[in-house]
Design a protein around this motif. Structure first.
Motif, PDB file in Angstrom:
ATOM      1  N   ASP A  26       0.886  -1.382   0.046  1.00  0.00           N
ATOM      2  CA  ASP A  26       0.323   0.221  -0.078  1.00  0.00           C
ATOM      3  C   ASP A  26       0.969   0.739  -0.345  1.00  0.00           C
ATOM      4  O   ASP A  26       1.675   1.452   0.836  1.00  0.00           O
ATOM      5  CB  ASP A  26      -1.544   0.000   1.551  1.00  0.00           C
ATOM      6  CG  ASP A  26      -1.336   1.095   1.253  1.00  0.00           C
ATOM      7  OD1 ASP A  26      -1.086   2.091   1.032  1.00  0.00           O
ATOM      8  OD2 ASP A  26      -3.435   0.923   1.254  1.00  0.00           O
ATOM      9  N   GLN A  30      -2.176   3.212  -3.193  1.00  0.00           N
ATOM     10  CA  GLN A  30      -3.056   2.980  -4.076  1.00  0.00           C
ATOM     11  C   GLN A  30      -2.019   1.591  -4.145  1.00  0.00           C
ATOM     12  O   GLN A  30      -0.823   1.567  -2.875  1.00  0.00           O
ATOM     13  CB  GLN A  30      -1.906   3.818  -4.642  1.00  0.00           C
ATOM     14  CG  GLN A  30      -2.394   4.766  -5.607  1.00  0.00           C
ATOM     15  CD  GLN A  30      -2.054   5.425  -6.703  1.00  0.00           C
ATOM     16  OE1 GLN A  30      -1.714   4.461  -7.930  1.00  0.00           O
ATOM     17  NE2 GLN A  30      -1.836   6.665  -6.526  1.00  0.00           N
ATOM     18  N   GLN A  31      -2.892   0.665  -4.116  1.00  0.00           N
ATOM     19  CA  GLN A  31      -1.426  -0.956  -4.210  1.00  0.00           C
ATOM     20  C   GLN A  31      -0.940  -1.104  -5.347  1.00  0.00           C
ATOM     21  O   GLN A  31      -0.866  -1.013  -6.430  1.00  0.00           O
ATOM     22  CB  GLN A  31      -2.631  -1.928  -4.200  1.00  0.00           C
ATOM     23  CG  GLN A  31      -3.608  -1.712  -2.886  1.00  0.00           C
ATOM     24  CD  GLN A  31      -4.120  -3.264  -2.957  1.00  0.00           C
ATOM     25  OE1 GLN A  31      -4.360  -3.988  -3.372  1.00  0.00           O
ATOM     26  NE2 GLN A  31      -5.149  -3.699  -1.970  1.00  0.00           N
ATOM     27  N   LEU A  32       0.702  -1.365  -5.100  1.00  0.00           N
ATOM     28  CA  LEU A  32       1.608  -2.003  -6.344  1.00  0.00           C
ATOM     29  C   LEU A  32       1.446  -3.526  -5.897  1.00  0.00           C
ATOM     30  O   LEU A  32       1.986  -4.181  -4.538  1.00  0.00           O
ATOM     31  CB  LEU A  32       2.673  -1.188  -5.311  1.00  0.00           C
ATOM     32  CG  LEU A  32       3.969  -1.037  -6.248  1.00  0.00           C
ATOM     33  CD1 LEU A  32       3.793  -0.628  -7.809  1.00  0.00           C
ATOM     34  CD2 LEU A  32       5.110  -0.299  -6.088  1.00  0.00           C
ATOM     35  N   GLN A  62      -1.305   0.502 -16.343  1.00  0.00           N
ATOM     36  CA  GLN A  62      -0.290   1.641 -15.169  1.00  0.00           C
ATOM     37  C   GLN A  62      -0.466   0.423 -13.646  1.00  0.00           C
ATOM     38  O   GLN A  62      -1.643  -0.190 -13.449  1.00  0.00           O
ATOM     39  CB  GLN A  62      -1.286   2.020 -14.081  1.00  0.00           C
ATOM     40  CG  GLN A  62      -3.102   2.676 -13.777  1.00  0.00           C
ATOM     41  CD  GLN A  62      -3.288   4.050 -13.380  1.00  0.00           C
ATOM     42  OE1 GLN A  62      -2.509   5.151 -13.955  1.00  0.00           O
ATOM     43  NE2 GLN A  62      -4.209   4.730 -12.588  1.00  0.00           N
ATOM     44  N   ASP A  63       0.799   1.356 -12.217  1.00  0.00           N
ATOM     45  CA  ASP A  63       0.433   0.199 -11.553  1.00  0.00           C
ATOM     46  C   ASP A  63       0.035   1.796 -10.755  1.00  0.00           C
ATOM     47  O   ASP A  63      -0.420   1.420  -9.632  1.00  0.00           O
ATOM     48  CB  ASP A  63       2.280  -0.275 -11.422  1.00  0.00           C
ATOM     49  CG  ASP A  63       3.029  -1.255 -12.234  1.00  0.00           C
ATOM     50  OD1 ASP A  63       1.392  -2.230 -11.927  1.00  0.00           O
ATOM     51  OD2 ASP A  63       4.069  -1.304 -12.342  1.00  0.00           O
ATOM     52  N   LEU A  64      -0.088   2.330 -10.921  1.00  0.00           N
ATOM     53  CA  LEU A  64       0.194   3.350  -9.367  1.00  0.00           C
ATOM     54  C   LEU A  64      -0.685   4.586 -10.337  1.00  0.00           C
ATOM     55  O   LEU A  64       0.310   5.265 -11.977  1.00  0.00           O
ATOM     56  CB  LEU A  64       1.685   4.046  -8.943  1.00  0.00           C
ATOM     57  CG  LEU A  64       2.358   2.850  -7.831  1.00  0.00           C
ATOM     58  CD1 LEU A  64       3.657   3.705  -7.349  1.00  0.00           C
ATOM     59  CD2 LEU A  64       1.104   2.984  -6.949  1.00  0.00           C
ATOM     60  N   GLU A  65      -1.515   5.741 -10.204  1.00  0.00           N
ATOM     61  CA  GLU A  65      -2.073   6.536 -11.020  1.00  0.00           C
ATOM     62  C   GLU A  65      -0.944   8.356  -9.983  1.00  0.00           C
ATOM     63  O   GLU A  65      -1.091   8.298  -9.116  1.00  0.00           O
ATOM     64  CB  GLU A  65      -3.157   6.783 -10.535  1.00  0.00           C
ATOM     65  CG  GLU A  65      -4.205   7.867 -11.002  1.00  0.00           C
ATOM     66  CD  GLU A  65      -5.372   8.336 -10.096  1.00  0.00           C
ATOM     67  OE1 GLU A  65      -6.380   9.202  -9.843  1.00  0.00           O
ATOM     68  OE2 GLU A  65      -6.050   7.024 -10.149  1.00  0.00           O
ATOM     69  N   LEU A  84       1.755  11.577  -6.034  1.00  0.00           N
ATOM     70  CA  LEU A  84       1.058  10.228  -6.598  1.00  0.00           C
ATOM     71  C   LEU A  84      -0.227  10.887  -6.150  1.00  0.00           C
ATOM     72  O   LEU A  84      -0.306  11.525  -5.267  1.00  0.00           O
ATOM     73  CB  LEU A  84       1.625   9.365  -5.301  1.00  0.00           C
ATOM     74  CG  LEU A  84       3.107   8.733  -5.487  1.00  0.00           C
ATOM     75  CD1 LEU A  84       3.056   7.550  -4.704  1.00  0.00           C
ATOM     76  CD2 LEU A  84       2.482   7.638  -7.293  1.00  0.00           C
ATOM     77  N   SER A  86      -2.998  10.323  -3.505  1.00  0.00           N
ATOM     78  CA  SER A  86      -3.185   9.891  -2.836  1.00  0.00           C
ATOM     79  C   SER A  86      -4.214   9.737  -1.547  1.00  0.00           C
ATOM     80  O   SER A  86      -5.586  10.621  -2.057  1.00  0.00           O
ATOM     81  CB  SER A  86      -1.633  10.441  -1.735  1.00  0.00           C
ATOM     82  OG  SER A  86      -2.411  10.137   0.114  1.00  0.00           O
ATOM     83  N   GLU A  87      -4.577   8.898  -0.886  1.00  0.00           N
ATOM     84  CA  GLU A  87      -6.088   8.715   0.267  1.00  0.00           C
ATOM     85  C   GLU A  87      -6.562  10.477   0.799  1.00  0.00           C
ATOM     86  O   GLU A  87      -7.451  10.602   0.992  1.00  0.00           O
ATOM     87  CB  GLU A  87      -6.091   7.867   0.702  1.00  0.00           C
ATOM     88  CG  GLU A  87      -6.552   6.591   0.356  1.00  0.00           C
ATOM     89  CD  GLU A  87      -6.578   4.865   0.940  1.00  0.00           C
ATOM     90  OE1 GLU A  87      -5.859   5.081   2.129  1.00  0.00           O
ATOM     91  OE2 GLU A  87      -7.161   4.080   0.617  1.00  0.00           O
TER      92      GLU A  87
END
Length: 130
Positions: A26, A30-32, A62-65, A84, A86-87
């Motif tokens: 996490d 986001q999950q990687l 994508q892996d990350l936004e 990135l 982020s929440e």
């Protein structure tokens, strides 16, 4: 170790705080993907990834936004500074070194692709690589 990773190279390695999940990390909500055997669920880690081991991609790969913050055009390559998604709306910086012209502008959304075999995990307290 984390200390050396933070200053060797130009630009230096990206260092991102993360939490180990069952089969992922996490990172900023986001999950990687996580390589096998690099942690137990709930572990806090610092993820290291060199800017040249990242790729800018479309959303479907994508892996990350992320969002573009700045593009440094250096002739045959570019250094792209990202934030990135982020929440908690905290800006999580990420730097990508890429060849050619990306045609990205500040504020543009982009995807980031990461080879999980290129990740380095560090203990957040001791800085020792896992």
């Amino acid at each position: 170790n984390r200390f050396v990773a933070g200053f060797i190279g130009s630009p230096p390695m990206n260092l991102l705080e993360a939490t180990v999940l069952v089969d992922a990390l996490d990172v900023a909500g986001q999950q990687l993907a996580l390589p096998n055997g690099l942690g137990s669920p709930g572990d806090r880690v610092v993820v290291g990834i060199r800017p040249e081991h990242l790729a800018l991609v479309d959303a479907d790969a994508q892996d990350l936004e992320a969002t573009v913050a700045l593009v440094e055009e250096l002739g045959a390559e570019e250094i792209v500074h990202l934030r990135l998604a982020s929440e908690d709306d905290a800006a999580v910086p990420l730097v990508v070194r890429t060849t050619g012209a990306s045609k990205l502008e500040p504020g543009d959304p982009t995807g980031v692709r990461i080879d999980p075999q290129r990740l380095h995990l560090f203990d957040p307290d001791t800085g020792v690589r896992r």
